[in-house]
Design an enzyme around this catalytic site. Structure first.
Site: not given
Ligand code: DQA
Length: 144
Positions: A10-11, A18, A23, A74, A77, A98, A100, A107
């Site tokens: 998501p996102n 964003r 990012y 990835n 959240a 995994e 990120h 954070r």
């Molecule tokens: C993330 C880190 C997560 O905490 C966050 O909610 C994201 C992006 C990252 O790629 O740094 O959506 O997965």
């Protein structure tokens, strides 16, 4: 050549717009283009999928078992609270790395725990797009 699913949660479709201070300014399409070019050079085949929906990510993980040698995930959240995605990772026999973009440990406190990490093959965090390339390298060096 290993066939790897690059699965973004998501996102991550909002990359570029964003929180660019966290990012960066590159979009998800930029990430996918860069990874595609990288994969061509190192002889890996990549398939990209992004979803904002937990169930779609779970379905993609289940289907991945038959189609890919590994998954670069990835979970966004969902990393911090989705036991359903954790169980999906545990339910398939191919390895999941995994990734990120940011370093969740640096954070907010709610990001410090990943419920996915204990069932992932490994975790790469805080290295931006490079983290995805490193995950692909893992599969190249450990093909099955
Ligand atoms: C993330 C880190 C997560 O905490 C966050 O909610 C994201 C992006 C990252 O790629 O740094 O959506 O997965």
């Amino acid at each position: 050549m290993p066939h790897i699913l690059i699965l973004n949660g998501p996102n991550l479709n909002r990359l570029g717009k964003r929180e660019p201070e966290v990012y960066g300014k590159d979009t998800l399409t930029d990430l996918e283009k860069k990874l595609f070019q990288f994969a061509e050079g190192v002889q890996a085949e990549l398939t990209f999928f992004q979803s904002n929906h937990e169930g779609d990510i779970i379905d993609a993980l289940h289907e991945a078992e038959e189609q890919y040698d590994g998954v670069v995930l990835n979970p966004g959240a969902f990393s911090h609270y989705s036991y359903a995605i954790r169980d999906a990772v545990a339910a398939i026999s191919i390895p999941v790395v995994e990734v990120h973009l940011s370093n969740p440990q640096a954070r907010e406190a709610f990001r410090h725990q990943s419920v996915i990490a204990p069932v992932a093959r490994g975790q790469i965090a805080g290295l931006g797009f490079e983290g995805y390339k490193l995950a692909v390298c893992y599969f190249l060096n450990n093909n099955k």
